[in-house]
Design a protein around this motif. Structure first.
Motif, short mmCIF file in Angstrom:
data_model
loop_
_atom_site.label_atom_id
_atom_site.label_comp_id
_atom_site.label_asym_id
_atom_site.label_seq_id
_atom_site.Cartn_x
_atom_site.Cartn_y
_atom_site.Cartn_z
N ARG A 19 0.56 -1.31 0.10
CA ARG A 19 0.14 -0.05 -0.07
C ARG A 19 0.82 1.32 0.05
O ARG A 19 1.84 1.27 0.56
CB ARG A 19 -0.98 -0.03 1.32
CG ARG A 19 -1.82 -1.03 1.27
CD ARG A 19 -2.93 -0.91 2.21
NE ARG A 19 -4.02 -1.98 2.02
CZ ARG A 19 -3.90 -2.70 3.10
NH1 ARG A 19 -3.16 -3.10 3.87
NH2 ARG A 19 -4.98 -3.87 2.95
N ARG A 20 0.49 2.26 -0.64
CA ARG A 20 0.99 3.56 -0.61
C ARG A 20 0.40 4.52 0.42
O ARG A 20 -0.63 4.17 1.04
CB ARG A 20 1.04 4.24 -1.95
CG ARG A 20 -0.31 4.41 -2.35
CD ARG A 20 -0.56 5.06 -3.93
NE ARG A 20 -1.91 5.14 -4.27
CZ ARG A 20 -2.23 5.68 -5.64
NH1 ARG A 20 -1.49 6.05 -6.19
NH2 ARG A 20 -3.55 5.75 -5.62
N ASN A 21 0.98 5.63 0.60
CA ASN A 21 0.39 6.69 1.35
C ASN A 21 -0.51 7.71 0.45
O ASN A 21 -0.23 7.64 -0.71
CB ASN A 21 1.42 7.63 2.05
CG ASN A 21 1.97 6.61 3.12
OD1 ASN A 21 1.51 6.33 4.27
ND2 ASN A 21 3.14 6.09 2.78
N MET A 22 -1.47 8.40 0.89
CA MET A 22 -2.00 9.52 0.43
C MET A 22 -1.63 10.88 0.98
O MET A 22 -1.70 10.80 2.48
CB MET A 22 -3.57 9.29 0.34
CG MET A 22 -4.09 8.47 -0.62
SD MET A 22 -5.92 8.45 -0.81
CE MET A 22 -6.41 7.68 0.63
N ARG A 23 -1.34 11.77 0.15
CA ARG A 23 -1.00 13.08 0.94
C ARG A 23 -2.42 13.57 1.87
O ARG A 23 -1.86 14.08 2.79
CB ARG A 23 -0.39 14.05 0.12
CG ARG A 23 -0.05 15.54 0.55
CD ARG A 23 0.81 16.34 -0.31
NE ARG A 23 1.41 17.41 0.37
CZ ARG A 23 1.92 18.25 -0.27
NH1 ARG A 23 2.33 18.20 -1.70
NH2 ARG A 23 2.41 19.53 0.44
N GLU A 24 -3.34 13.61 1.12
CA GLU A 24 -4.47 13.99 2.06
C GLU A 24 -5.70 12.92 2.17
O GLU A 24 -5.97 12.09 1.07
CB GLU A 24 -5.04 15.19 0.93
CG GLU A 24 -4.00 16.12 0.89
CD GLU A 24 -4.53 17.52 1.20
OE1 GLU A 24 -5.52 17.85 1.93
OE2 GLU A 24 -3.78 18.35 1.13
N GLN A 25 -6.20 12.69 3.46
CA GLN A 25 -7.39 11.83 3.48
C GLN A 25 -8.30 12.32 4.21
O GLN A 25 -8.32 13.47 5.00
CB GLN A 25 -6.55 10.50 4.41
CG GLN A 25 -5.50 9.78 3.87
CD GLN A 25 -4.92 8.84 4.73
OE1 GLN A 25 -5.35 8.40 5.66
NE2 GLN A 25 -3.93 7.91 4.34
N ASP A 26 -9.61 11.76 3.96
CA ASP A 26 -10.72 12.20 4.73
C ASP A 26 -11.49 10.87 5.08
O ASP A 26 -11.55 9.83 4.42
CB ASP A 26 -11.64 12.99 3.63
CG ASP A 26 -11.13 14.21 3.10
OD1 ASP A 26 -11.12 15.15 4.14
OD2 ASP A 26 -10.69 14.43 2.04
N VAL A 27 -12.14 11.10 6.14
CA VAL A 27 -13.00 10.19 6.71
C VAL A 27 -14.26 10.82 7.31
O VAL A 27 -14.20 11.95 7.73
CB VAL A 27 -12.30 9.43 7.87
CG1 VAL A 27 -13.46 8.45 8.48
CG2 VAL A 27 -10.99 8.57 7.60
N PHE A 28 -15.50 10.33 7.04
CA PHE A 28 -16.71 10.69 7.47
C PHE A 28 -17.69 9.94 8.20
O PHE A 28 -17.49 8.59 8.04
CB PHE A 28 -17.53 11.05 6.20
CG PHE A 28 -17.07 12.21 5.22
CD1 PHE A 28 -17.22 13.50 5.41
CD2 PHE A 28 -16.16 11.91 4.11
CE1 PHE A 28 -16.67 14.63 4.55
CE2 PHE A 28 -15.79 12.94 3.41
CZ PHE A 28 -15.92 14.16 3.64
N MET A 29 -17.86 10.43 9.50
CA MET A 29 -18.45 9.31 10.42
C MET A 29 -19.87 9.84 10.64
O MET A 29 -20.11 11.05 10.67
CB MET A 29 -17.54 9.57 11.90
CG MET A 29 -16.23 9.22 11.62
SD MET A 29 -15.94 7.25 11.18
CE MET A 29 -16.83 6.52 12.82
N PHE A 30 -20.67 8.95 10.88
CA PHE A 30 -22.07 9.01 11.25
C PHE A 30 -22.73 8.21 12.34
O PHE A 30 -21.98 7.01 12.30
CB PHE A 30 -22.95 8.85 10.04
CG PHE A 30 -24.35 8.82 10.22
CD1 PHE A 30 -25.26 10.29 10.43
CD2 PHE A 30 -25.09 7.57 10.66
CE1 PHE A 30 -26.45 10.19 11.00
CE2 PHE A 30 -26.44 7.89 10.79
CZ PHE A 30 -27.28 8.93 10.91
#
Length: 532
Positions: A441-452
């Motif tokens: 796996r690589r990294n992503m410079r920017e990551q988002d997570v949405f929680m509900f």
């Protein structure tokens, strides 16, 4: 647990009660005490391929833990003008996990591991008898304000986040016995520290509070037993149920694990909080941190196989802040929460094709699998109580949370994605090298997570259903990954309860974010408990 230094805790508790005896006799105090806790028995069933590959079609029991936990709070009622001994607090937790007897043939784990107190063995995860917290509050209430000095073993939480760790880095997580469905405090390692908290006299629109910490007790994230056997004659320590799905599962059979923790350092931090009016609370924090998560170095190669894994823990600064605000708009009320943190030197995994090759003092080759980068995390959330009559007669609590993570100093090699010479399953000297290559796996410079999250009550508050959903949108051609956590708690009586929970991860198993790591691990937990 045997590694938890009962000697220090016992000496501290003994000193507390000696002081109470001396001071209470001179102050003619009458002590008040409060005793509460719970007993709980839980069983964990794991789907070893994940529910998206067949709903619990390949399962194994990985835990049958019986836990007794209780708190004792003593108010000595000792007062000398504005100064008082306000509280003595003790928390005990004892546990027995019978899975290691019920499935004795499955777990070939040594009773004790290496000399480091961070090396756990079977004795440490099968049984527990731990005085987790032991502290005393010396308080001041006077014209200068109010505050307390709290020396002892304790847990301190900073921040507003629901899922992701932003500023709450003070007590490292304990992943040695369970990963999911625990009270947040139960999966933190208590630390010996001194805490000084002081509030200035409040005005009509402003209240200021200062929190100072000094922590000489340096501990990393605690894992279950890691591998100490390199000759391939046994399954190795990574057969422990909660080690198999941690990042080190790929190192099964590799040989010795060694912790390099800078225990001769101190951690320290400060928090300044402001209560502005009746609706806004704002905090700014700084923490000098020994990073809880390790960077990994592979050493002592025999041919192309390492026989030593070093878990190294570097130092960094953590800066940040958080707020909560009571929002009143058009007659509606909600709570807005936010948090931001910046880590100056957080370990980031290198792709396998870009592992850094170095040499030690003797000229032997070593491979560093991590680099250190500044990382920023931000979080914004909204909490709202709703009356959804179609769902419940009681209030329904709804929370929505957005988390954004940025690797601030980006290098292109971090995003490389290749097949590498790293094998699934056992990696050991003379092992079978015909197994399938692992996707790196690589990294992503920017990551988002949405929680509900949605939670309510049914049947006169006897049933408490809860649903948590997490979404990590895919990027750069990768698919989206999901976290799903439904649960329902039934209070049979006000004290007796049962709790059924499930956690599953879905989506692209080769994606970058942490949800992908768990896609082949789904769990159901059933608990029966009594609290008082």
């Amino acid at each position: 647990m045997s590694k938890r230094r009962w000697g220090e805790t016992g000496l501290f508790v003994f000193a507390i009660f000696v002081l109470l005896g001396i001071f209470s006799s001179s102050a003619s105090a009458e002590m008040d005490a409060n005793f509460h806790g719970f007993f709980e028995s839980s069983f964990v069933l794991r789907d070893t391929t994940g529910i998206q590959n067949g709903f619990f079609d390949q399962t194994e029991g990985v835990q049958q833990r019986n836990t007794l936990k209780f708190d004792i709070d003593v108010d000595p009622n000792m007062n000398w003008g504005p100064i008082a001994v306000e509280k003595v607090h003790l928390t005990f937790r004892g546990a027995y996990d019978s899975i290691f007897d019920l499935r004795a043939n499955e777990y070939d784990i040594e009773e004790n591991l290496g000399a480091s107190r961070f090396d756990y063995g079977l004795k440490d995860i099968r049984f527990e008898a731990d005085l987790r917290e032991a502290f005393i509050d010396f308080s001041y209430k006077g014209s200068l304000g109010r505050g307390f000095f709290r020396p002892g073993r304790q847990i301190v939480s900073w921040g507003e986040g629901m899922l992701e760790t932003l500023n709450d880095v003070i007590n490292p997580p304990d992943n040695s016995f369970n990963l999911f469905f625990q009270n947040p405090d139960d999966v933190k390692t208590p630390l010996w520290m001194g805490r000084l908290n002081f509030s200035l006299p409040s005005t009509a629109n402003l209240g200021l509070n200062f929190d100072l910490l000094l922590i000489p007790d340096i501990r990393p994230t605690q894992f279950g037993p890691l591998d100490t056997k390199a000759n391939g004659t046994s399954k190795g320590q990574l057969e422990a149920p909660y080690a198999k799905i941690l990042p080190f599962a790929d190192f099964r059979g590799i040989g010795e694990f060694r912790y390099n923790v800078p225990t001769d350092n101190n951690e320290y931090g400060a928090k300044v909080s402001a209560q502005i009016g009746d609706r806004l609370n704002l905090s700014f924090v700084y923490f000098r941190d020994v990073v809880n998560e390790p960077s990994v170095a592979l050493k002592n190669f025999i041919g192309r196989f390492p026989t030593l894994v070093e878990l190294n823990y570097n130092k960094q600064h953590v800066y940040g802040g958080f707020f909560s605000y009571q929002l009143l708009v058009f007659g509606m009320e909600a709570i807005v929460r936010g948090e931001v943190s910046r880590y100056t030197a957080y370990p980031i995994g290198r792709p396998g094709s870009d592992y850094k090759r170095t040499t030690d003092d003797l000229g032997n080759m070593a491979i560093e699998t991590y680099t250190y980068k500044p990382v920023t995390k931000t979080m914004l959330a909204l909490d709202k109580d709703l009356r959804l009559r179609w769902l419940s007669k009681d209030l329904t609590k709804v929370s929505v949370e957005w988390i954004h993570k940025t690797i601030n100093e980006w290098e292109s090699y971090l995003s490389n994605k290749h097949y590498v010479s790293h094998y699934e399953g056992t990696l050991m000297v003379g092992g079978d090298t015909s197994k399938t290559l692992r996707y790196d796996r690589r990294n992503m410079r920017e990551q988002d997570v949405f929680m509900f999250q949605i939670m309510t009550y049914w049947w006169a508050s006897k049933l408490n259903p809860l649903l948590v959903i997490g979404v990590n949108p895919g990027k750069h051609g990768e698919g989206t990954t999901y976290l799903i956590k439904p649960s329902i708690k039934w209070y049979i009586t006000p004290q007796l309860y049962t709790d059924l929970k499930m956690q599953a991860f879905l989506g692209d198993k080769d994606a970058c974010y942490g949800f992908a790591d768990g896609i082949e691990t789904s769990e159901v937990t059933l608990k029966l408990g009594y609290e008082w």
